[in-house]
Each structure stands twice: as structure tokens, then as C-alpha cells.
Design an enzyme around this catalytic site. Structure first.
Site, PDB file in Angstrom:
ATOM      1  N   GLY A  12       0.870  -1.177   0.000  1.00 38.51           N
ATOM      2  CA  GLY A  12       0.000   0.000   0.000  1.00 38.51           C
ATOM      3  C   GLY A  12       0.907   1.228   0.000  1.00 38.51           C
ATOM      4  O   GLY A  12       2.050   1.170  -0.464  1.00 38.51           O
ATOM      5  N   GLU A 169     -17.324  11.007   0.631  1.00 34.79           N
ATOM      6  CA  GLU A 169     -16.666  10.911  -0.689  1.00 34.79           C
ATOM      7  C   GLU A 169     -17.407   9.911  -1.583  1.00 34.79           C
ATOM      8  O   GLU A 169     -17.539  10.116  -2.786  1.00 34.79           O
ATOM      9  CB  GLU A 169     -15.198  10.524  -0.509  1.00 34.79           C
ATOM     10  CG  GLU A 169     -14.392  11.660   0.134  1.00 34.79           C
ATOM     11  CD  GLU A 169     -12.893  11.547  -0.046  1.00 34.79           C
ATOM     12  OE1 GLU A 169     -12.384  10.415  -0.151  1.00 34.79           O
ATOM     13  OE2 GLU A 169     -12.227  12.602  -0.084  1.00 34.79           O
TER      14      GLU A 169
END
Ligand code: FAD
Ligand code: NAD
Length: 397
Positions: A12, A169
Site C-alpha cells: 500500500g 466521498e
């Protein structure tokens, strides 16, 4: 004595940036570095809600890891990590293979927290990984098609749990995308319901009143139903049960009720605080020789004695210090303490609007949305340089 072995778990933000730092810092042949990740692509977690809504192309978010490793200093291994033996300095993979290390970085990131709410694990959709987010997009399309068959309005009711950053979002992307799907499937937009359920009394609790009011007004103007002070207490295949005695007939619950560190860590021989691994000021895991941890998996107490939040901003900054610290540890040199510098926060509400506070400058609307793009571009620049940044940013939406 052979070359020191460095193993990086997770590609990540934390794992990728540590890999890049080690590529830059280590001399050829100084150490054997291997990055291990479940998939052969690095997904940009901060864009996963866009994959869920289908507002961005896959190549914008999922990047082939071997292409990102610029030199042969870092090898890539596609594998799922299962267990660790910190005494013998070994990693056990799901395949049964065992990998040895002298230095280890744990950067296994986050899991979605569902708080044991009945039905959420089984029936809700999670913004957790590239695949889980892609599943949301396919499901939404399937529901549009199903509505054409039976005209059952529950197919067109989309519920998002939580009005924190992720929830807002996600709702913002639905506002952008669902009108397009309505056109594609020849369904009037008035048939669509987007409902955002938040248990606390406000959306975006970390923002100031102006940003909250701006966001509420924008979403309500776009027909989003905001249900604050309302808790989801159960999810069924075709209904979402609320704590106020009502239920919503819907077949889509997108769960953005919160995150926690990767659950796998609980199965290892580690002392955790709130599910995260406590690290010292050099990002070393307390009490374990040669083991470092960054990002959402790490519990780092800031100067104000508060744990740093689970954000990409923290993961990147930690990785930029941790990479050189691993190199220094290999060379027997002194390590640098990590200090967090908060640069600000921007929450997107679709592609054209956002709210933010960057370097103390409060912003709402289109300018904030541009700022969000600058933040994204900067990460790509750090990851792969200017040409790579341009290539990904210009990937077809
Ligand atoms: P992750 O990014 O979670 O990476 C972990 C990696 O480990 C993944 O590649 C995973 O596949 C791999 N992995 C996991 N388990 C295994 C295993 N067993 N074996 C092998 N590999 C494994 N933060 C911000 O600062 N700004 C934002 O705008 C922002 N937006 C966000 C939007 C969304 C929709 C979400 C969900 C989060 C957002 N965040 C944001 C938070 C941010 O994404 C995380 O804090 C960040 O991803 C943490 O980085 P990490 O490297 O610790 O872990
Ligand atoms: P969060 O914990 O910030 O928000 C979850 C929200 O869900 C909370 O407001 C909570 O009250 C609500 N909730 C929980 N259970 C509920 C229930 N049963 N019913 C209704 N509402 C419920 O989690 P997040 O938004 O996923 O954010 C996770 C981390 O990722 C944070 O550190 C955040 O800062 C970061 N992040 C940052 C950005 C950004 O900077 N733009 C975007 C997304 C995520």
C-alpha cells in the site's frame, strides 16, 4: 555472512514508499529486499470510492507493482501473508512457503470495521480493496438492470453508512455517476434515492461549520437524503434497519462506518493497542529485533500523546523516514526519529467539488477539488516521477 534480508509486507502507501526509499538508499548488492503483496498491483486506496461508483478507470487506481519498482534492488513476490515467527525471524505464507528475514517491515494496512452489526458482513459492500470496490460498481449496474425487469424501487435505493470522510466521498461519487447510469438504462433520475445514514449528529465531524453546511447544501441540492443521529442496526438482503424504528427497502448498503488495522495482526504474537502495533519514535516495533511498522497498522503516539490517524498522509510520511531507517539499521548507523507534519485535509464530493483545510487555508468548492487533484498528483510524483505521474493522471476516466 550472507547479505541481510529485508522483507516488506504489504504494497500500500507504506510498503510502496519504503520500497522506493530503499531503492534510492541501498547500494547494489547491499541487501536482498523483497516486497510481498497479495496482488501484483498497488491500489491507491484514497481513490477506491471512485472505483466503487465507476467514475474512474481501473488504470488510474490499480498500478502494476513490478512497473513501479525502478531498479533490481527490490524484488516483488505476489503472495498472501498468513503468519509470523518473530523468534525465528520467519514469515509463513498462505501457500505454506516460509520466508526468512533479518529486517521486516509490516505495512499491512486497514480492514473495514463493521462492529458486529448483524448482516453487515454478509450483505453490505465494503470500500476495502480494489476488488471489493469494483464489486460495488458491478452490483450497482446489476441493480439498474434488475429494476428494468421488475420495476421494484428497492433496486434504485442506494444507502451509504457513515458520513465521515469515506461516506461523504462515496456519496459525492454516486451523485456524479447515477445520472449517467439513468441515461444509459433509460430510467428517470427521480426514481433514484441516495441515502446517507450517520449515527452522530453531524456529517464530516472533523470539519468546521462552514464546510459542513456547504457539504450538506450541495448534497441536498442533488437530492441526497441525509439522515444524521440515525444508526444502522441491521442489514438484510433487501432492507436496512435503523435504530429509530424505521427500515429502508434497499438492496445496496455501502458500508463506510469506520476502519481498523488489518485483522490478521490479531492472530500474531504481538501486543496491540486498539488493534494496531505500537512503534517507537524510529518506527521500530517495541520489543522485536529488526521489525518496523508504518501506516494504518502502526500505533504511533504523537507529541500531543494522541495516536496518529489512519491516513495515507501519515503512512507516506512514516515510510519516507522508515525506508532510510531500515538502511541505517543494516549499516549499523543511527536512526532518525519520525515527526509528523500535518499538511491538511481535503474531502472530495464528486469530481468538481470538495471541502478542505490545507496549511490552515480553508476552502470549499471547485478550488478545493483542484487541491485534491494536486495532492493525488504529488503522491504519484513521489511514487514514480513526473512522466509516470502524467501517464496515470491522464489515464482515461
Ligand atoms: P493499505 O493502503 O491498506 O495497504 C496495505 C497493503 O497490504 C495492500 O496492498 C493489501 O493488499 C496488502 N495486504 C493486506 N493483507 C495482506 C496479506 N495478508 N498478505 C499480503 N498482502 C496483504 N487518507 C488520506 O490521507 N487522504 C485521503 O484522501 C484518503 N482517502 C481515502 C479514501 C478512501 C475511500 C479510503 C478507504 C481511505 C482513504 N484514506 C485517505 C486512508 C488511506 O487510504 C489509508 O490510511 C492508507 O491506505 C494506509 O496505507 P497503508 O500502506 O498503511 O495500508
Ligand atoms: P470514520 O470513522 O472517520 O467515519 C465513520 C462514520 O460512520 C462515523 O461518522 C460514524 O459515526 C459513522 N457510523 C459508524 N457506525 C454507524 C452506524 N451503525 N450507523 C450509521 N453511522 C455509523 O471512517 P472513514 O470515513 O472510513 O475514515 C477512515 C480513515 O480514513 C480516517 O482516518 C479518515 O481520516 C481517512 N480518510 C481520509 C479521507 C480524506 O482525507 N479525504 C478520505 C477517506 C478516509
Amino acid at each position: 555472512m550472507g547479505k541481510p534480508k529485508v522483507i516488506i509486507l504489504g504494497a500500500g502507501y507504506g510498503g510502496m514508499i519504503v520500497s522506493r526509499e530503499l531503492e534510492k538508499t541501498l547500494m547494489k548488492g547491499e541487501a536482498d529486499v523483497t516486497l510481498i503483496n497479495k496482488h501484483d498491483y498497488h491500489y491507491i486506496s484514497t481513490q477506491l470510492h471512485k472505483i466503487g461508483a465507476g467514475t474512474v478507470s481501473d488504470d488510474h487506481v490499480a498500478l502494476h507493482i513490478p512497473d513501479l519498482l525502478k531498479t533490481n534492488h527490490v524484488k516483488f513476490m505476489k503472495a498472501t501473508v498468513k503468519n509470523t515467527d518473530f523468534t525465528e525471524k520467519k514469515i509463513i505464507l498462505e501457500s505454506g512457503e516460509i520466508v526468512e528475514y533479518d529486517y521486516l517491515l509490516i505495512a499491512l494496512g486497514f480492514d473495514v470495521d463493521t462492529f458486529g452489526i448483524p448482516g453487515v458482513e454478509e450483505f453490505a459492500f465494503k470500500i476495502r480493496s480494489f476488488r471489493s470496490s469494483k464489486a460495488i460498481h458491478y452490483h450497482i449496474r446489476k441493480e439498474f438492470a434488475a429494476y428494468k425487469e421488475d420495476l421494484d424501487s428497492s433496486h434504485l435505493t442506494f444507502v451509504v453508512a457513515g458520513a465521515g470522510f469515506t461516506g461523504i466521498e462515496m456519496v459525492g461519487e454516486l451523485v456524479d455517476q447515477l445520472p449517467k447510469l439513468c441515461k444509459e438504462y433509460a430510467i428517470p433520475y427521480k426514481k433514484i434515492r441516495i441515502i446517507n445514514v450517520e449515527s452522530s449528529d453531524s456529517i464530516l465531524p472533523f470539519f468546521d461549520r462552514k464546510a459542513i453546511d456547504f457539504t450538506s447544501a450541495y448534497l441536498q441540492k442533488n437530492s441526497v437524503e441525509l439522515m444524521t443521529s440515525t444508526k444502522i442496526i441491521q442489514c438484510k438482503k433487501d432492507a436496512i434497519i435503523l435504530d429509530n424504528g424505521f427500515q429502508i427497502s434497499a438492496r445496496t448498503l455501502i458500508w463506510s462506518g469506520g476502519v481498523r488495522a488489518n485483522r490478521l495482526l490479531e492472530q500474531w504474537d504481538l501486543q496491540l493497542i486498539n488493534g494496531r502495533i505500537p512503534v517507537d519514535k524510529y518506527l521500530r516495533v517495541n520489543g522485536l529485533d529488526g521489525v518496523f511498522c508504518v501506516g494504518d497498522a502502526a500505533y504511533f503516539l504523537n507529541e500531543d500523546e494522541k495516536a496518529l490517524p489512519a491516513t495515507a498522509q501519515v503512512a507516506i510520511q512514516q515510510a519516507q523516514v522508515c525506508g532510510p531507517n531500515i538502511a541505517a539499521a543494516i549499516r549499523g548507523q543511527g536512526l532518525k526519529p519520525f515527526t509528523y507534519h500535518h499538511k491538511g485535509t481535503v474531502a472530495s464530493i464528486g469530481s468538481k467539488v470538495a471541502v478542505g483545510n490545507v496549511f490552515g487555508l480553508k476552502m470549499t468548492g471547485f478550488f478545493a477539488a483542484l487541491m485534491k487533484q494536486v495532492v493525488e498528483a504529488r503522491y504519484l510524483f513521489v511514487l514514480g516521477g513526473p512522466v509516470f505521474m502524467a501517464k496515470v493522471m491522464l489515464a482515461k476516466s
